[in-house]
Write an enzyme that holds these catalytic residues in place. Sequence first.
Site, PDB file in Angstrom:
ATOM      1  N   THR A  97       0.432  22.823   3.213  1.00 36.71           N
ATOM      2  CA  THR A  97       1.553  22.362   2.377  1.00 36.71           C
ATOM      3  C   THR A  97       1.107  22.024   0.961  1.00 36.71           C
ATOM      4  OG1 THR A  97       2.946  21.639   4.199  1.00 36.71           O
ATOM      5  CG2 THR A  97       3.242  20.485   2.103  1.00 36.71           C
ATOM      6  N   THR A 121      -0.583  11.876  -7.355  1.00 45.11           N
ATOM      7  CA  THR A 121      -0.982  10.518  -6.967  1.00 45.11           C
ATOM      8  C   THR A 121      -2.189  10.049  -7.759  1.00 45.11           C
ATOM      9  OG1 THR A 121      -1.942   9.277  -5.130  1.00 45.11           O
ATOM     10  CG2 THR A 121      -2.280  11.634  -5.080  1.00 45.11           C
ATOM     11  N   GLU A 123      -4.609   8.753  -6.393  1.00 42.94           N
ATOM     12  CA  GLU A 123      -5.787   8.918  -5.522  1.00 42.94           C
ATOM     13  C   GLU A 123      -6.681  10.077  -5.950  1.00 42.94           C
ATOM     14  OE1 GLU A 123      -5.359   8.800  -1.380  1.00 42.94           O
ATOM     15  OE2 GLU A 123      -3.743   7.317  -1.422  1.00 42.94           O
ATOM     16  N   TYR A 148      -6.490  14.290   2.281  1.00 45.32           N
ATOM     17  CA  TYR A 148      -5.204  14.182   1.572  1.00 45.32           C
ATOM     18  C   TYR A 148      -5.410  14.241   0.062  1.00 45.32           C
ATOM     19  CZ  TYR A 148      -1.447  11.851  -0.938  1.00 45.32           C
ATOM     20  OH  TYR A 148      -0.491  11.539  -1.872  1.00 45.32           O
ATOM     21  N   THR A 151      -6.638  17.543  -1.405  1.00 43.94           N
ATOM     22  CA  THR A 151      -5.637  18.621  -1.504  1.00 43.94           C
ATOM     23  C   THR A 151      -4.622  18.323  -2.608  1.00 43.94           C
ATOM     24  OG1 THR A 151      -4.294  17.661   0.281  1.00 43.94           O
ATOM     25  CG2 THR A 151      -5.859  19.403   0.893  1.00 43.94           C
ATOM     26  N   LYS A 152      -4.327  17.048  -2.853  1.00 45.35           N
ATOM     27  CA  LYS A 152      -3.451  16.720  -3.988  1.00 45.35           C
ATOM     28  C   LYS A 152      -4.175  17.067  -5.300  1.00 45.35           C
ATOM     29  CE  LYS A 152       0.093  15.123  -4.149  1.00 45.35           C
ATOM     30  NZ  LYS A 152       1.454  15.753  -4.094  1.00 45.35           N
ATOM     31  N   PHE A 188       1.600   1.320   5.115  1.00 42.62           N
ATOM     32  CA  PHE A 188       1.153  -0.068   5.240  1.00 42.62           C
ATOM     33  C   PHE A 188       2.292  -1.095   5.285  1.00 42.62           C
ATOM     34  CE2 PHE A 188      -0.714  -3.792   2.757  1.00 42.62           C
ATOM     35  CZ  PHE A 188      -1.324  -4.358   3.858  1.00 42.62           C
ATOM     36  N   PRO A 190       5.809  -0.861   5.439  1.00 41.54           N
ATOM     37  CA  PRO A 190       6.811  -0.768   6.529  1.00 41.54           C
ATOM     38  C   PRO A 190       6.206  -0.962   7.918  1.00 41.54           C
ATOM     39  CG  PRO A 190       6.744   1.269   5.239  1.00 41.54           C
ATOM     40  CD  PRO A 190       5.769   0.337   4.599  1.00 41.54           C
ATOM     41  N   ARG A 191       4.939  -0.566   8.090  1.00 38.40           N
ATOM     42  CA  ARG A 191       4.326  -0.780   9.406  1.00 38.40           C
ATOM     43  C   ARG A 191       4.273  -2.266   9.735  1.00 38.40           C
ATOM     44  NH1 ARG A 191      -1.771   0.047  11.871  1.00 38.40           N
ATOM     45  NH2 ARG A 191      -1.097  -0.121  14.035  1.00 38.40           N
ATOM     46  N   ARG A 212      -4.289  -2.158  -3.986  1.00 35.71           N
ATOM     47  CA  ARG A 212      -3.355  -1.090  -4.336  1.00 35.71           C
ATOM     48  C   ARG A 212      -2.461  -1.609  -5.460  1.00 35.71           C
ATOM     49  NH1 ARG A 212      -6.797   1.025  -2.061  1.00 35.71           N
ATOM     50  NH2 ARG A 212      -6.746   2.536  -0.336  1.00 35.71           N
ATOM     51  N   ARG A 271     -10.471   2.161   7.747  1.00 35.11           N
ATOM     52  CA  ARG A 271     -10.272   3.607   7.499  1.00 35.11           C
ATOM     53  C   ARG A 271     -11.594   4.228   7.053  1.00 35.11           C
ATOM     54  NH1 ARG A 271      -5.646   4.806   3.233  1.00 35.11           N
ATOM     55  NH2 ARG A 271      -4.314   4.686   5.060  1.00 35.11           N
TER      56      ARG A 271
END
Length: 332
Positions: A97, A121, A123, A148, A151-152, A188, A190-191, A212, A271
Amino acid sequence: MSRLLVTGGAGFIGSNFVHHVLEHTDHEVTVLDKLTYAGNRDSLAGLEDSRFTFVQGDIADATLVDSLFAEADAVVHYAAESHNDNSLNDPRPFLDTNIIGTYTLLEAARRHGTRFHHISTDEVYGDLELDDPERFTESTPYNPSSPYSSTKAGSDLLVRAWVRSFGVGATISNCSNNYGPYQHVEKFIPRQITNVIRGIRPKLYGAGQNVRDWIHADDHSSAVLTILDKGELGETYLIGADGERNNKDVVELILEQMGQPRDAYDHVTDRAGHDLRYAIDSAKLRTELGWAPQFGDFEAGLAATIQWYRDNEAWWAPSKDATEAFYAKQGQ
Ligand code: NAD
Ligand code: DAU
């Protein structure tokens, strides 16, 4: 009035953007979204009017993409595999994607001469030390850490190459961490909110010192509209709202705002390759294009977000058990 094609418009930030555009402009919007696990048609419920069309499909489907570009004045490209933890577990969809999908869109932009805005992003710049006096700027070298973010970064470089080699009329924005309504419960904030609602203790990776730079999704939307309107082709703009906080402080604030003891959370496995700190200097966007964020008060924005998850359990409940089962397998 323009016809906008919005890829990934059923995801978190894309759906916030679609709501923002329909409310604040007279543009027409077509959403192209594959409806992966992260896409939710209900995030666009109630928008079935003459200015809104939804198409389910893959950004890597060149035939479909070509027909949609033929009808669009501008494309805003949000679609992506977006979650770091998933990319550590199974990187392949991120390549399909984020790289091949973006390439497919750029080729269509080249054929049709379509104005293209690529959503990226912070990142891609890697991470900062906690005491680093410099924040990320448009000239910070790329140094991504995860499947991630790499690839961005690759997708950003494709956009830059298509601008330079083929004259595609594109801009890029790199934004910091978003929060607000319609965010998937794997992420993060909403979890932790939905954990508390369900009576599960919030889960903090490692010691929770990672920082962040939080921005409300609606401010991200207004920044993207500003760039579409006034941005210079070929340029990159960083989007941020000076919202740095470490994860421990955010978990404790969520617990406090939800009427729980501030220490009622668990430390879990960190992580792999966890980026320490992101921080955005958005001076270029503010001074050259005159943008400013509206949601300056993170506590108030977080309280409204908690209320949204309390009011919209039917939206998030179908994803909650599978998400927690995934994390349980990783010891998180
Ligand atoms: P998300 O995972 O919530 O949504 C992604 C959307 O893209 C989903 O609706 C999904 O169905 C769709 N999609 C995925 N693969 C597709 C494909 N092949 N074809 C068509 N649609 C596809 O992501 P998000 O958090 O809303 O992020 C949106 C964009 O913003 C991403 O490009 C991400 O890199 C970028 N971004 C996110 C943040 C953040 O804090 N979440 C910050 C900065 C930039
Ligand atoms: O910086 C922009 C990026 O922000 C976007 O490019 C990504 O698409 C988006 O997912 C987000 O990436 P992060 O990895 O920063 O977001 P996440 O919500 O996954 O995690 C935020 C921080 O919280 C991170 O330091 C990891 C930590 N965390 C995360 C989860 C899910 C926890 O401590 N506990 C958790 O349960």
